[in-house]
Motif scaffolding. Structure first.
Motif, PDB file in Angstrom:
ATOM      1  N   ILE A   9     -17.919  11.450  -9.842  1.00 42.85           N
ATOM      2  CA  ILE A   9     -16.892  12.691 -10.029  1.00 42.85           C
ATOM      3  C   ILE A   9     -16.824  13.101  -8.526  1.00 42.85           C
ATOM      4  N   LEU A  10     -17.687  12.896  -7.579  1.00 42.08           N
ATOM      5  CA  LEU A  10     -17.284  13.537  -6.303  1.00 42.08           C
ATOM      6  C   LEU A  10     -16.182  12.739  -5.569  1.00 42.08           C
ATOM      7  N   ALA A  11     -16.010  11.350  -6.135  1.00 42.23           N
ATOM      8  CA  ALA A  11     -14.776  10.510  -5.576  1.00 42.23           C
ATOM      9  C   ALA A  11     -13.402  10.700  -6.049  1.00 42.23           C
ATOM     10  N   LYS A  12     -13.471  11.485  -6.958  1.00 47.35           N
ATOM     11  CA  LYS A  12     -12.182  11.877  -7.376  1.00 47.35           C
ATOM     12  C   LYS A  12     -11.344  12.543  -6.413  1.00 47.35           C
ATOM     13  N   PRO A  13     -10.211  12.240  -6.254  1.00 51.02           N
ATOM     14  CA  PRO A  13      -9.129  12.985  -5.061  1.00 51.02           C
ATOM     15  C   PRO A  13      -9.289  14.470  -5.129  1.00 51.02           C
ATOM     16  N   ASP A  14      -8.875  14.834  -6.506  1.00 46.36           N
ATOM     17  CA  ASP A  14      -8.725  16.350  -6.499  1.00 46.36           C
ATOM     18  C   ASP A  14     -10.072  17.148  -6.512  1.00 46.36           C
ATOM     19  N   VAL A  15     -11.284  16.474  -6.813  1.00 40.16           N
ATOM     20  CA  VAL A  15     -12.494  17.106  -6.666  1.00 40.16           C
ATOM     21  C   VAL A  15     -12.920  16.940  -5.012  1.00 40.16           C
ATOM     22  N   THR A  16     -12.607  15.864  -4.427  1.00 45.83           N
ATOM     23  CA  THR A  16     -12.886  15.873  -2.938  1.00 45.83           C
ATOM     24  C   THR A  16     -12.202  16.725  -2.155  1.00 45.83           C
ATOM     25  N   ALA A  17     -10.748  17.010  -2.703  1.00 46.53           N
ATOM     26  CA  ALA A  17      -9.976  18.085  -2.016  1.00 46.53           C
ATOM     27  C   ALA A  17     -10.500  19.434  -2.172  1.00 46.53           C
ATOM     28  N   GLN A  18     -11.150  19.726  -3.347  1.00 46.80           N
ATOM     29  CA  GLN A  18     -11.431  21.099  -3.598  1.00 46.80           C
ATOM     30  C   GLN A  18     -12.757  21.121  -2.661  1.00 46.80           C
ATOM     31  N   ILE A  19     -13.587  20.270  -2.526  1.00 46.34           N
ATOM     32  CA  ILE A  19     -14.827  20.497  -1.678  1.00 46.34           C
ATOM     33  C   ILE A  19     -14.466  20.810  -0.234  1.00 46.34           C
ATOM     34  N   LEU A  20     -13.481  19.894   0.330  1.00 45.54           N
ATOM     35  CA  LEU A  20     -13.052  19.868   1.663  1.00 45.54           C
ATOM     36  C   LEU A  20     -12.500  21.350   1.888  1.00 45.54           C
ATOM     37  N   ASN A  21     -11.400  21.670   1.012  1.00 50.68           N
ATOM     38  CA  ASN A  21     -11.255  23.123   1.423  1.00 50.68           C
ATOM     39  C   ASN A  21     -12.088  24.139   1.145  1.00 50.68           C
ATOM     40  N   GLY A  22     -13.028  24.127   0.385  1.00 50.28           N
ATOM     41  CA  GLY A  22     -14.014  24.974  -0.006  1.00 50.28           C
ATOM     42  C   GLY A  22     -14.994  25.049   1.607  1.00 50.28           C
ATOM     43  N   VAL A  23     -15.195  23.947   2.037  1.00 53.37           N
ATOM     44  CA  VAL A  23     -15.957  23.904   3.360  1.00 53.37           C
ATOM     45  C   VAL A  23     -15.357  24.369   4.359  1.00 53.37           C
ATOM     46  N   VAL A  24     -14.098  24.320   4.476  1.00 47.59           N
ATOM     47  CA  VAL A  24     -13.143  24.613   5.574  1.00 47.59           C
ATOM     48  C   VAL A  24     -13.062  26.132   5.450  1.00 47.59           C
ATOM     49  N   THR A  25     -12.718  26.849   4.068  1.00 48.71           N
ATOM     50  CA  THR A  25     -12.960  27.980   4.105  1.00 48.71           C
ATOM     51  C   THR A  25     -14.070  28.779   4.419  1.00 48.71           C
ATOM     52  N   MET A  26     -15.246  28.035   4.011  1.00 48.67           N
ATOM     53  CA  MET A  26     -16.528  28.587   4.427  1.00 48.67           C
ATOM     54  C   MET A  26     -16.702  28.825   6.080  1.00 48.67           C
ATOM     55  N   LEU A  27     -16.343  27.718   6.679  1.00 49.83           N
ATOM     56  CA  LEU A  27     -16.597  27.619   8.161  1.00 49.83           C
ATOM     57  C   LEU A  27     -15.678  28.539   8.807  1.00 49.83           C
ATOM     58  N   GLU A  28     -14.352  28.829   8.402  1.00 41.34           N
ATOM     59  CA  GLU A  28     -13.567  29.709   8.725  1.00 41.34           C
ATOM     60  C   GLU A  28     -14.192  31.158   8.631  1.00 41.34           C
ATOM     61  N   LEU A  29     -14.541  31.670   7.380  1.00 40.36           N
ATOM     62  CA  LEU A  29     -15.298  32.855   7.197  1.00 40.36           C
ATOM     63  C   LEU A  29     -16.522  33.012   8.007  1.00 40.36           C
ATOM     64  N   THR A  30     -17.111  31.916   8.174  1.00 37.33           N
ATOM     65  CA  THR A  30     -18.543  32.196   9.016  1.00 37.33           C
ATOM     66  C   THR A  30     -18.130  32.581  10.453  1.00 37.33           C
ATOM     67  N   ALA A  31     -17.028  31.931  10.849  1.00 36.03           N
ATOM     68  CA  ALA A  31     -16.665  31.925  12.317  1.00 36.03           C
ATOM     69  C   ALA A  31     -16.055  33.392  12.621  1.00 36.03           C
ATOM     70  N   LEU A  32     -15.072  33.988  11.705  1.00 42.82           N
ATOM     71  CA  LEU A  32     -14.336  35.144  11.875  1.00 42.82           C
ATOM     72  C   LEU A  32     -15.674  36.264  11.807  1.00 42.82           C
ATOM     73  N   ALA A  33     -16.302  36.047  10.873  1.00 47.02           N
ATOM     74  CA  ALA A  33     -17.300  37.149  10.538  1.00 47.02           C
ATOM     75  C   ALA A  33     -18.315  37.200  11.565  1.00 47.02           C
ATOM     76  N   TRP A  34     -18.917  35.992  12.048  1.00 46.03           N
ATOM     77  CA  TRP A  34     -19.518  35.904  13.526  1.00 46.03           C
ATOM     78  C   TRP A  34     -18.982  36.786  14.617  1.00 46.03           C
ATOM     79  N   LEU A  35     -17.709  36.442  15.029  1.00 42.14           N
ATOM     80  CA  LEU A  35     -17.123  37.020  15.931  1.00 42.14           C
ATOM     81  C   LEU A  35     -17.065  38.712  15.697  1.00 42.14           C
ATOM     82  N   LEU A  36     -16.840  39.075  14.647  1.00 42.77           N
ATOM     83  CA  LEU A  36     -16.742  40.545  14.437  1.00 42.77           C
ATOM     84  C   LEU A  36     -18.145  41.120  14.487  1.00 42.77           C
TER      85      LEU A  36
END
Length: 232
Positions: A9-36
């Motif tokens: 299931i993880l190899a499906k393009p739409d699933v992979t895209a959701q996971i990558l977008n989730g990881v990117v959003t998580m890292l952005e949220l972490t970075a901004l919250a840490w700076l604040l």
């Protein structure tokens, strides 16, 4: 009855895209919250060690509130409560610019700033007062002496606890899913609800959180070894 795992299931393009977008959003949220959190923590620690009883009282109250109110409640307060206090024009602008992400990083950053201020305060208290007094005698103001002499040493002393709270901040970003921020946990839940591959999806989420947490701790250990103050 044996359980058969199927990670295809993880190899499906739409699933992979959701996971990558989730990881990117998580890292952005972490970075901004840490700076604040670091900015707020540094300000609060400086105010609390200033000797002004009003400033000390304000910081003590801030720390008590943010350490004793669950972070999820604070996120809900910012997301559901604060917008109601804003002018209509500001509300419209905020809603048009991903208000859930904005309020999530503010809530997490302000909350963790209370913890980091205590880390820094402990570092400041471990520095001999004679260093601050000598800096003042050389003509530096309180803020200059704190910024140039005290804080650089305090941060190095407080590195172990700052790293621990950085990991805690990172893990707590998962609470942002409660207000619709599409970070890793939110993406995992969405994929699981569509595919019903519960074990596979949450094993992946577990691996991602564990891997990034270990990277933060490893990086923190390297920084501690690099910047550890030499003692005789």
């Amino acid at each position: 009855m044996s359980l058969k795992l199927d990670f295809s299931i993880l190899a499906k393009p739409d699933v992979t895209a959701q996971i990558l977008n989730g990881v990117v959003t998580m890292l952005e949220l972490t970075a901004l919250a840490w700076l604040l959190a670091m900015a707020v923590g540094t300000l609060l620690a400086t105010l609390r060690m200033s000797g002004n009883r009003w400033a000390e009282g304000f910081v003590a109250a801030y720390v008590e509130v943010h350490q004793n109110v669950p972070m999820l409640v604070q996120i809900f307060l910012w997301y559901f409560g604060v917008p109601a206090l804003l002018p209509p024009g500001v509300q419209h602008w905020v809603n048009a610019h991903h208000s859930e992400f904005l309020f999530a990083f503010i809530a997490v950053g302000l909350c963790m700033g209370a913890y980091m201020s205590e880390d820094l305060r402990g570092g400041i208290r471990s520095i001999p007062k004679s260093q601050l007094e000598a800096s003042r005698a050389l003509g530096l103001s309180y803020l200059q002496a704190t910024r140039l002499v005290v804080l650089p040493q305090a941060i190095r002393i407080a590195l172990p606890t700052l790293v621990n709270h950085t990991v805690l901040l990172f893990k707590n970003t998962s609470l942002a899913m409660a207000i619709g921020v599409a970070e890793m946990t939110y993406a995992a839940r969405e994929i699981e609800s569509q595919s019903f591959r519960t074990v596979e999806i949450y094993l992946l989420a577990t691996a991602v959180y564990l891997g990034i947490s270990l990277l933060i701790m490893t990086g923190g250990s390297m920084l501690e070894a690099r910047f550890r103050l030499k003692t005789r």
